[in-house]
Design a protein around this motif. Structure first.
Motif, short mmCIF file in Angstrom:
data_model
loop_
_atom_site.label_atom_id
_atom_site.label_comp_id
_atom_site.label_asym_id
_atom_site.label_seq_id
_atom_site.Cartn_x
_atom_site.Cartn_y
_atom_site.Cartn_z
N LEU A 56 0.82 -1.21 0.00
CA LEU A 56 0.00 0.00 0.00
C LEU A 56 0.86 1.26 0.00
O LEU A 56 0.49 2.27 -0.63
CB LEU A 56 -0.93 0.00 1.21
N LEU A 57 1.98 1.20 0.70
CA LEU A 57 2.86 2.36 0.78
C LEU A 57 3.74 2.51 -0.45
O LEU A 57 4.50 3.48 -0.56
CB LEU A 57 3.74 2.27 2.04
N GLY A 58 3.65 1.54 -1.35
CA GLY A 58 4.43 1.63 -2.58
C GLY A 58 5.86 1.17 -2.45
O GLY A 58 6.65 1.33 -3.39
N TRP A 59 6.21 0.58 -1.31
CA TRP A 59 7.58 0.07 -1.13
C TRP A 59 7.81 -1.18 -1.97
O TRP A 59 8.93 -1.49 -2.35
CB TRP A 59 7.84 -0.23 0.34
N ILE A 60 6.72 -1.93 -2.21
CA ILE A 60 6.79 -3.15 -3.01
C ILE A 60 5.87 -2.98 -4.21
O ILE A 60 4.69 -2.65 -4.06
CB ILE A 60 6.37 -4.38 -2.19
N LYS A 61 6.40 -3.18 -5.39
CA LYS A 61 5.63 -3.06 -6.62
C LYS A 61 5.23 -4.46 -7.10
O LYS A 61 6.08 -5.34 -7.23
CB LYS A 61 6.45 -2.36 -7.71
N LEU A 62 3.94 -4.63 -7.35
CA LEU A 62 3.44 -5.91 -7.84
C LEU A 62 3.11 -5.82 -9.33
O LEU A 62 2.74 -4.75 -9.83
CB LEU A 62 2.19 -6.33 -7.06
N ASN A 63 3.22 -6.93 -10.00
CA ASN A 63 2.91 -6.98 -11.42
C ASN A 63 1.96 -8.13 -11.69
O ASN A 63 2.30 -9.14 -12.31
CB ASN A 63 4.20 -7.14 -12.25
N ILE A 64 0.74 -8.00 -11.17
CA ILE A 64 -0.26 -9.07 -11.28
C ILE A 64 -1.62 -8.47 -11.62
O ILE A 64 -1.90 -7.31 -11.33
CB ILE A 64 -0.38 -9.87 -9.96
N GLY A 65 -2.45 -9.27 -12.29
CA GLY A 65 -3.80 -8.87 -12.63
C GLY A 65 -4.76 -9.99 -12.29
O GLY A 65 -4.38 -11.02 -11.71
N TRP A 66 -6.03 -9.80 -12.65
CA TRP A 66 -7.05 -10.80 -12.32
C TRP A 66 -6.77 -12.14 -13.00
O TRP A 66 -7.03 -13.21 -12.43
CB TRP A 66 -8.44 -10.29 -12.70
#
Length: 318
Positions: A56-66
């Motif tokens: 949520l804080l943007g420290w970890i970036k995710l690359n996933i979708g539904w």
């Protein structure tokens, strides 16, 4: 895979085994205060918060979708849903030490499932090693004789099923682990675990009108310490470590590291929970571990024998 990546993968596997070895102890401690499903629900709430805040804080970036979630969902049913459910209910009717011993059978199930789904072949030495490990489990429970009551059989059966579910995850996760980063896989699996276990627990208490029992364990310092360890270390960290290691190592090779936790779990049960280990526990544990080592390190024995025979039978050139 270069030597540096392989070294990191082995380090992740060893650290995973060390963390898991104490999880049986903390599960048993948590169950002295809470119902099994409530303990798992609080455990995954801690995990979800621990991984959700940095996202949520943007420290970890995710690359996933539904679409990615739907692809990973079936895998999440094996781990964490089935694995942790079966494990915690199994430990309710068996000891922490026995949980550690039975955990040693995971590589056996992994080899069998890998042969079925990945068409991996095993030689005669590996098959004998399987018999040795299974014999170790059977020896322990046969030696317990009359003390093996109905509820105890239920606990052992659930622990064995948890090993099967984890073996299934180890085999089926390898293709996905090459497509997704460990953090992406871990976030989806922990989120599914959070929603699943809290959903089941809250529905159960809602139907029974006992919602106060869901939050009651949170007043116990022992329970808080237990779920913090189980949620942060034994769920979040191990999921990250496992997702990374399985992307670098073969499933059958990786599973042998879980057996480092067997002896540590047995010792922890004796030291911290005053559990009693008889001579047949130790004999059975040695049989299990020896068999597992054979499965993982005798994979080239058949090839060496075959090559030796061919060399002896090769006609001498003039």
């Amino acid at each position: 895979m270069n030597s540096e990546s392989k070294g990191k993968a082995y380090a992740a596997a060893v650290l995973y085994a060390l963390i898991i070895s104490f999880s049986f102890l903390f599960v048993k401690l948590a169950l002295t205060v809470s119902e099994p499903m409530d303990a798992i629900a609080h455990r995954f709430t801690v995990s979800f918060v621990a991984i959700g805040i940095p996202v949520l804080l943007g420290w970890i970036k995710l690359n996933i979708g539904w679409k990615d979630i739907l692809r990973i969902l079936p895998l999440s049913l094996l781990y964490p849903a089935m694995f942790f459910s079966l494990q915690v209910f199994g430990l309710r009717y068996s000891s922490s030490s026995e949980g550690g011993i039975i955990q040693a059978t995971v590589p056996i199930f992994t080899m069998v499932l890998a042969s079925l789904f990945l068409k991996e072949r095993s030689n005669g030495w590996q098959k004998l090693s399987v018999v040795l490990s299974v014999g170790g489990v059977m020896y322990i429970f046969l030696m317990q004789g009359a003390s093996l009551e109905g509820s105890h059989v239920q606990g052992i059966s659930l622990l064995l099923l948890s090993c099967v579910s984890f073996a299934g995850y180890s085999v089926l996760a390898r293709p996905l682990s090459r497509q997704y980063k460990p953090m992406d896989l871990s976030f989806i699996m922990l989120t599914i675990g959070f929603l699943f276990f809290n959903g089941v627990s809250l529905v159960k208490h809602g139907l029974e009108g006992s919602m106060d029992k869901f939050v009651e364990p949170l007043s116990s310092p022992l329970f808080i310490v237990s779920v913090l360890y189980l949620g942060i270390f034994a769920a979040l960290f191990t999921t990250l470590l496992l997702s990374y290691a399985v992307s670098k190592l073969e499933a059958s090779k990786l599973s042998v590291f879980g057996n480092l936790s067997t002896l540590i779990s047995m010792a922890a049960g004796v030291v911290f929970l005053d559990e009693t280990l008889h001579y047949y526990h130790w004999i059975g544990a040695v049989m299990i571990v020896a068999g597992v080592l054979g499965v993982n390190f005798l994979d080239n024995a058949g090839q060496r024998t075959e090559m030796s025979v061919k060399t002896r039978n090769k006609p001498l050139s003039s």
